[in-house]
Design a protein around this motif. Structure first.
Motif, mmCIF file in Angstrom:
data_model
loop_
_atom_site.group_PDB
_atom_site.id
_atom_site.type_symbol
_atom_site.label_atom_id
_atom_site.label_comp_id
_atom_site.label_asym_id
_atom_site.label_seq_id
_atom_site.Cartn_x
_atom_site.Cartn_y
_atom_site.Cartn_z
ATOM 1 N N ALA A 114 0.840 -1.199 0.000
ATOM 2 C CA ALA A 114 0.000 0.000 0.000
ATOM 3 C C ALA A 114 0.872 1.245 0.000
ATOM 4 O O ALA A 114 2.005 1.224 0.481
ATOM 5 N N SER A 115 0.309 2.325 -0.540
ATOM 6 C CA SER A 115 0.955 3.630 -0.461
ATOM 7 C C SER A 115 -0.133 4.669 -0.251
ATOM 8 O O SER A 115 -1.275 4.474 -0.662
ATOM 9 N N THR A 116 0.228 5.761 0.391
ATOM 10 C CA THR A 116 -0.743 6.810 0.686
ATOM 11 C C THR A 116 -0.396 8.078 -0.081
ATOM 12 O O THR A 116 0.744 8.246 -0.528
ATOM 13 N N PRO A 117 -1.343 8.985 -0.206
ATOM 14 C CA PRO A 117 -1.050 10.262 -0.863
ATOM 15 C C PRO A 117 0.049 11.070 -0.156
ATOM 16 O O PRO A 117 0.710 11.882 -0.789
ATOM 17 N N ARG A 118 0.251 10.827 1.123
ATOM 18 C CA ARG A 118 1.297 11.539 1.873
ATOM 19 C C ARG A 118 2.670 10.886 1.738
ATOM 20 O O ARG A 118 3.632 11.341 2.333
ATOM 21 N N GLY A 119 2.753 9.812 0.997
ATOM 22 C CA GLY A 119 4.040 9.192 0.727
ATOM 23 C C GLY A 119 4.410 8.013 1.610
ATOM 24 O O GLY A 119 5.479 7.431 1.445
ATOM 25 N N SER A 120 3.557 7.639 2.541
ATOM 26 C CA SER A 120 3.835 6.461 3.367
ATOM 27 C C SER A 120 3.649 5.202 2.538
ATOM 28 O O SER A 120 2.819 5.159 1.629
ATOM 29 N N THR A 121 4.436 4.175 2.860
ATOM 30 C CA THR A 121 4.304 2.899 2.161
ATOM 31 C C THR A 121 4.313 1.755 3.165
ATOM 32 O O THR A 121 4.872 1.859 4.256
ATOM 33 N N ILE A 122 3.683 0.660 2.763
ATOM 34 C CA ILE A 122 3.742 -0.606 3.495
ATOM 35 C C ILE A 122 4.238 -1.629 2.497
ATOM 36 O O ILE A 122 3.670 -1.770 1.409
ATOM 37 N N GLU A 123 5.310 -2.332 2.873
ATOM 38 C CA GLU A 123 5.879 -3.359 2.007
ATOM 39 C C GLU A 123 5.917 -4.687 2.745
ATOM 40 O O GLU A 123 6.302 -4.728 3.921
ATOM 41 N N ALA A 124 5.529 -5.755 2.080
ATOM 42 C CA ALA A 124 5.649 -7.102 2.630
ATOM 43 C C ALA A 124 7.093 -7.552 2.412
ATOM 44 O O ALA A 124 7.595 -7.504 1.286
ATOM 45 N N ILE A 125 7.748 -7.970 3.490
ATOM 46 C CA ILE A 125 9.141 -8.404 3.351
ATOM 47 C C ILE A 125 9.314 -9.884 3.660
ATOM 48 O O ILE A 125 10.422 -10.384 3.693
ATOM 49 N N LEU A 146 0.135 1.406 12.215
ATOM 50 C CA LEU A 146 1.336 2.224 12.382
ATOM 51 C C LEU A 146 1.393 3.327 11.328
ATOM 52 O O LEU A 146 1.659 4.490 11.652
ATOM 53 N N ALA A 147 1.122 2.992 10.079
ATOM 54 C CA ALA A 147 1.133 3.994 9.014
ATOM 55 C C ALA A 147 0.080 5.063 9.281
ATOM 56 O O ALA A 147 0.342 6.264 9.141
ATOM 57 N N HIS A 148 -1.093 4.641 9.702
ATOM 58 C CA HIS A 148 -2.171 5.584 9.995
ATOM 59 C C HIS A 148 -1.788 6.525 11.142
ATOM 60 O O HIS A 148 -1.941 7.745 11.026
ATOM 61 N N GLN A 149 -1.288 5.967 12.238
ATOM 62 C CA GLN A 149 -0.925 6.791 13.397
ATOM 63 C C GLN A 149 0.241 7.723 13.085
ATOM 64 O O GLN A 149 0.263 8.868 13.548
ATOM 65 N N ALA A 150 1.202 7.258 12.314
ATOM 66 C CA ALA A 150 2.347 8.101 11.954
ATOM 67 C C ALA A 150 1.883 9.317 11.168
ATOM 68 O O ALA A 150 2.329 10.443 11.415
ATOM 69 N N GLU A 151 0.981 9.100 10.220
ATOM 70 C CA GLU A 151 0.472 10.226 9.434
ATOM 71 C C GLU A 151 -0.427 11.128 10.272
ATOM 72 O O GLU A 151 -0.345 12.347 10.183
ATOM 73 N N LEU A 152 -1.257 10.537 11.098
ATOM 74 C CA LEU A 152 -2.178 11.305 11.932
ATOM 75 C C LEU A 152 -1.432 12.198 12.920
ATOM 76 O O LEU A 152 -1.797 13.348 13.137
ATOM 77 N N GLN A 153 -0.351 11.665 13.499
ATOM 78 C CA GLN A 153 0.412 12.394 14.519
ATOM 79 C C GLN A 153 1.605 13.156 13.936
ATOM 80 O O GLN A 153 2.346 13.791 14.673
ATOM 81 N N HIS A 154 1.803 13.068 12.626
ATOM 82 C CA HIS A 154 2.943 13.738 11.956
ATOM 83 C C HIS A 154 4.271 13.348 12.620
ATOM 84 O O HIS A 154 5.091 14.191 12.950
ATOM 85 N N ARG A 155 4.455 12.044 12.797
ATOM 86 C CA ARG A 155 5.680 11.512 13.397
ATOM 87 C C ARG A 155 6.233 10.413 12.513
ATOM 88 O O ARG A 155 5.535 9.826 11.706
ATOM 89 N N HIS A 156 7.531 10.122 12.696
ATOM 90 C CA HIS A 156 8.164 9.031 11.966
ATOM 91 C C HIS A 156 7.697 7.701 12.577
ATOM 92 O O HIS A 156 7.497 7.621 13.789
ATOM 93 N N PRO A 157 7.579 6.641 11.781
ATOM 94 C CA PRO A 157 7.129 5.357 12.311
ATOM 95 C C PRO A 157 7.955 4.845 13.490
ATOM 96 O O PRO A 157 7.415 4.270 14.426
ATOM 97 N N GLU A 158 9.264 5.061 13.458
ATOM 98 C CA GLU A 158 10.107 4.542 14.545
ATOM 99 C C GLU A 158 9.924 5.318 15.843
ATOM 100 O O GLU A 158 10.388 4.891 16.903
ATOM 101 N N GLN A 159 9.240 6.453 15.813
ATOM 102 C CA GLN A 159 9.016 7.251 17.018
ATOM 103 C C GLN A 159 7.756 6.821 17.773
ATOM 104 O O GLN A 159 7.514 7.273 18.886
#
Length: 67
Positions: free
Chosen positions: A15-26, A52-65
Motif C-alpha cells: 500500500a501507499s498513501t497520498p502523503r508518501g507512506s508505504t507498506i511493504e511485505a518483506i 502504524l502507518a495511519h498513526q504516523a500520518e495522523l500524529q505527523h511523526r516518523h514510524p520509529e518514534q
C-alpha cells in the motif's frame, strides 16, 4: 514488539498513501512501514503495519518514534 531491519530484503509494495507512506511485505508476516522521508520500521502483521502507518500520518511523526 519491534523488529529492526538489519539486512536489505526484497519487498513487495502492499500500500501507499497520498502523503508518501508505504507498506511493504518483506516475508514471514513482516511488513516494513516507511514515511515519505524514508524513515522505516518493521512490524509483524499487516494489521499492525496499517495501524502504524495511519498513526504516523495522523500524529505527523516518523514510524520509529511511535510505540
Amino acid at each position: 514488539m519491534q523488529f529492526e531491519n538489519t539486512q536489505p530484503q526484497s519487498a513487495e509494495l502492499v500500500a501507499s498513501t497520498p502523503r508518501g507512506s508505504t507498506i511493504e511485505a518483506i516475508g514471514g508476516d513482516l511488513y516494513r512501514v516507511c514515511d515519505g522521508s524514508h524513515h522505516c520500521r518493521t512490524v509483524p502483521g499487516l494489521w499492525q503495519a496499517q495501524e502504524l502507518a495511519h498513526q504516523a500520518e495522523l500524529q505527523h511523526r516518523h514510524p520509529e518514534q511511535l510505540p
